[in-house]
Design a protein around this motif. Structure first.
Motif, PDB file in Angstrom:
ATOM      1  N   GLY A 226     -10.037  -5.862  11.782  1.00  0.00           N
ATOM      2  CA  GLY A 226      -9.304  -6.740  11.217  1.00  0.00           C
ATOM      3  C   GLY A 226      -8.844  -5.899  10.362  1.00  0.00           C
ATOM      4  O   GLY A 226      -7.941  -6.875   9.089  1.00  0.00           O
ATOM      5  N   GLU A 227      -8.568  -5.019   9.992  1.00  0.00           N
ATOM      6  CA  GLU A 227      -8.257  -4.180   9.079  1.00  0.00           C
ATOM      7  C   GLU A 227      -6.040  -4.942   9.015  1.00  0.00           C
ATOM      8  O   GLU A 227      -5.001  -4.772   9.646  1.00  0.00           O
ATOM      9  N   LEU A 228      -5.252  -5.349   8.261  1.00  0.00           N
ATOM     10  CA  LEU A 228      -4.716  -4.896   7.599  1.00  0.00           C
ATOM     11  C   LEU A 228      -3.714  -3.603   6.949  1.00  0.00           C
ATOM     12  O   LEU A 228      -3.907  -3.646   5.337  1.00  0.00           O
ATOM     13  N   ARG A 229      -3.335  -2.587   7.223  1.00  0.00           N
ATOM     14  CA  ARG A 229      -2.972  -1.552   6.918  1.00  0.00           C
ATOM     15  C   ARG A 229      -1.700  -1.431   6.403  1.00  0.00           C
ATOM     16  O   ARG A 229      -0.989  -1.490   6.759  1.00  0.00           O
ATOM     17  N   CYS A 230      -1.356  -0.763   5.231  1.00  0.00           N
ATOM     18  CA  CYS A 230       0.325  -0.817   5.297  1.00  0.00           C
ATOM     19  C   CYS A 230       0.008   0.695   5.397  1.00  0.00           C
ATOM     20  O   CYS A 230      -0.719   1.921   4.494  1.00  0.00           O
ATOM     21  N   ILE A 231       1.940   1.044   5.573  1.00  0.00           N
ATOM     22  CA  ILE A 231       1.756   2.051   6.132  1.00  0.00           C
ATOM     23  C   ILE A 231       3.778   2.906   5.322  1.00  0.00           C
ATOM     24  O   ILE A 231       4.567   1.721   5.542  1.00  0.00           O
ATOM     25  N   ILE A 232       3.514   3.874   3.987  1.00  0.00           N
ATOM     26  CA  ILE A 232       4.736   3.698   3.348  1.00  0.00           C
ATOM     27  C   ILE A 232       4.947   5.012   3.504  1.00  0.00           C
ATOM     28  O   ILE A 232       4.230   6.047   3.876  1.00  0.00           O
ATOM     29  N   GLY A 233       6.247   5.336   3.305  1.00  0.00           N
ATOM     30  CA  GLY A 233       6.559   6.767   2.505  1.00  0.00           C
ATOM     31  C   GLY A 233       8.373   6.966   2.682  1.00  0.00           C
ATOM     32  O   GLY A 233       9.012   5.945   3.342  1.00  0.00           O
ATOM     33  N   PRO A 234       8.624   7.764   2.750  1.00  0.00           N
ATOM     34  CA  PRO A 234      10.247   8.144   2.254  1.00  0.00           C
ATOM     35  C   PRO A 234      10.434   8.295   4.054  1.00  0.00           C
ATOM     36  O   PRO A 234       9.704   8.360   4.497  1.00  0.00           O
ATOM     37  N   ASN A 235      11.309   8.391   3.820  1.00  0.00           N
ATOM     38  CA  ASN A 235      12.636   8.417   4.822  1.00  0.00           C
ATOM     39  C   ASN A 235      11.975   9.769   5.613  1.00  0.00           C
ATOM     40  O   ASN A 235      12.776  10.746   5.119  1.00  0.00           O
ATOM     41  N   GLY A 236      11.803   9.550   7.295  1.00  0.00           N
ATOM     42  CA  GLY A 236      11.466  10.952   7.613  1.00  0.00           C
ATOM     43  C   GLY A 236      10.422  11.487   7.731  1.00  0.00           C
ATOM     44  O   GLY A 236      10.538  12.182   8.196  1.00  0.00           O
ATOM     45  N   ALA A 237       9.349  10.804   7.131  1.00  0.00           N
ATOM     46  CA  ALA A 237       7.933  11.007   6.865  1.00  0.00           C
ATOM     47  C   ALA A 237       7.298  11.293   8.220  1.00  0.00           C
ATOM     48  O   ALA A 237       5.868  11.468   7.912  1.00  0.00           O
ATOM     49  N   GLY A 238       7.606  10.884   9.087  1.00  0.00           N
ATOM     50  CA  GLY A 238       7.314  10.527  10.448  1.00  0.00           C
ATOM     51  C   GLY A 238       6.176   9.241  10.806  1.00  0.00           C
ATOM     52  O   GLY A 238       6.035   8.715  12.162  1.00  0.00           O
ATOM     53  N   LYS A 239       6.684   7.703  10.033  1.00  0.00           N
ATOM     54  CA  LYS A 239       6.389   6.773  10.284  1.00  0.00           C
ATOM     55  C   LYS A 239       6.686   5.964  11.714  1.00  0.00           C
ATOM     56  O   LYS A 239       4.905   5.620  12.615  1.00  0.00           O
TER      57      LYS A 239
END
Ligand SMILES: Nc1ncnc2c1ncn2[C@@H]1O[C@H](COP(=O)(O)OP(=O)(O)OP(=O)(O)O)[C@@H](O)[C@H]1O
Length: 291
Positions: free
Chosen positions: A76-89
């Protein structure tokens, strides 16, 4: 039979019954499912995790795109993932959905489903839906037909055309239309929708399958401010009923929807916390926000 032998026999029988019961759990006897019967298709979240990655690594031509990545998400969590370009997202999402196989590490859906043992199509069927950045709706079909098609298990053109909704599916379609704010556009051609509406329609197509976990890659890229605000409302309404992992660069959008934000850098977790916490983290400022 002596009392000693009778006791030993009773103990053996009790052990055998416990062993049999453990074998008939979804987990095949792993501790997580022990003592609790899961219905088929149910994901075991008794340990409070719907997604669990541990020490995951993958290299492309010697370059480590994901490097000992460990991460988990609660139901039920809403997790945001951020990171610079090329971080592996994107690569991380590719691994979760079975598009890319890691060189090492574990990826579990709930505590018992080893995603690395499943193919991409099977992972979608298990209840992990993925939305890529670019909307991929059927432009020459109506909004209704797009949602209807999302339920057809056989996507061949002929069988899709013959596919008919039952009453529960009709109810689901009406509910999804309401959720994605497209009730007034049911008979419009998807190709005539705005960019934001196409994105919502695609999310609606995923919702038709009632996924347990939704992975969304840059969902508000290219949207107007109003569409972005509506998307934030949409995601907040989905939270709790579904688990969401949202990769996004738009910080004001992240601020509206986020609880916990994970910062990826060089293929692993650099920092995690509220947006304010990670924005105040020197390492994050250095590698990401300061750029
Ligand atoms: N199939 C591939 N072959 C070679 N290198 C790859 C491949 N896929 C990803 N990479 C590299 O792995 C790194 C991580 O890429 P990835 O797309 O996962 O980053 P990202 O965080 O999603 O970036 P962005 O924010 O720009 O979308 C990049 O350096 C990328 O060039």
């Amino acid at each position: 039979m002596t009392p000693d032998l009778m006791d030993a026999g009773a103990e053996r029988v009790a052990r055998h019954i416990a062993f049999e019961q453990a074998l008939h759990t979804e987990s095949g006897g792993r501790a997580a499912g022990y003592g609790r019967h899961l219905t088929p298709g149910e994901v075991d979240v008794t340990h409070g995790r719907i997604l669990y990655l541990e020490d995951v690594s993958v290299s492309f031509d010697g370059f480590k795109a994901i490097n000992k990545l460990s991460l988990d998400i609660a139901p039920g969590e809403l997790r945001c993932i951020i990171g610079p370009n090329g971080a592996g997202k994107t690569t991380m999402m590719d691994i979760i959905t079975g598009k890319t196989r890691p060189d090492e590490g574990s990826v579990y859906f709930g505590s018992t489903i080893d995603l690395l043992r499943h193919k991409e199509a099977e992972i979608a069927q298990l209840g992990i839906g993925r939305k890529f950045q670019k909307p991929t709706v059927f432009e020459h079909l109506t909004v209704f037909e797009n949602l209807e098609l999302a339920l057809a298990t056989d996507k061949g053109v002929k069988s899709s055309m013959l596919f008919k909704l039952d009453s529960a599916q009709c109810d689901r379609l009406a509910e999804v239309l309401h959720t994605i704010h497209l009730e007034g556009s049911v008979l419009r051609m998807a190709g005539n929708l705005s960019h934001g509406q196409k994105q919502w329609l695609e999310i609606g197509m995923l919702l038709m399958q009632d996924p347990k976990l939704l992975l969304l890659d840059e969902p508000v890229a290219g949207m107007t401010d109003e569409e972005t605000a509506r998307t934030a409302e949409l995601f907040l309404s989905l939270k709790g009923k579904h688990s969401l992992m949202v990769v996004e660069h738009d910080m004001s959008f992240i601020r509206t929807i986020s609880e916990i934000v994970t910062v990826l850098c060089d293929g692993s977790v650099l920092a995690q916390g509220t947006l304010d916490e990670v924005q105040a983290d020197e390492r994050v400022i250095e590698v990401y926000l300061g750029r």
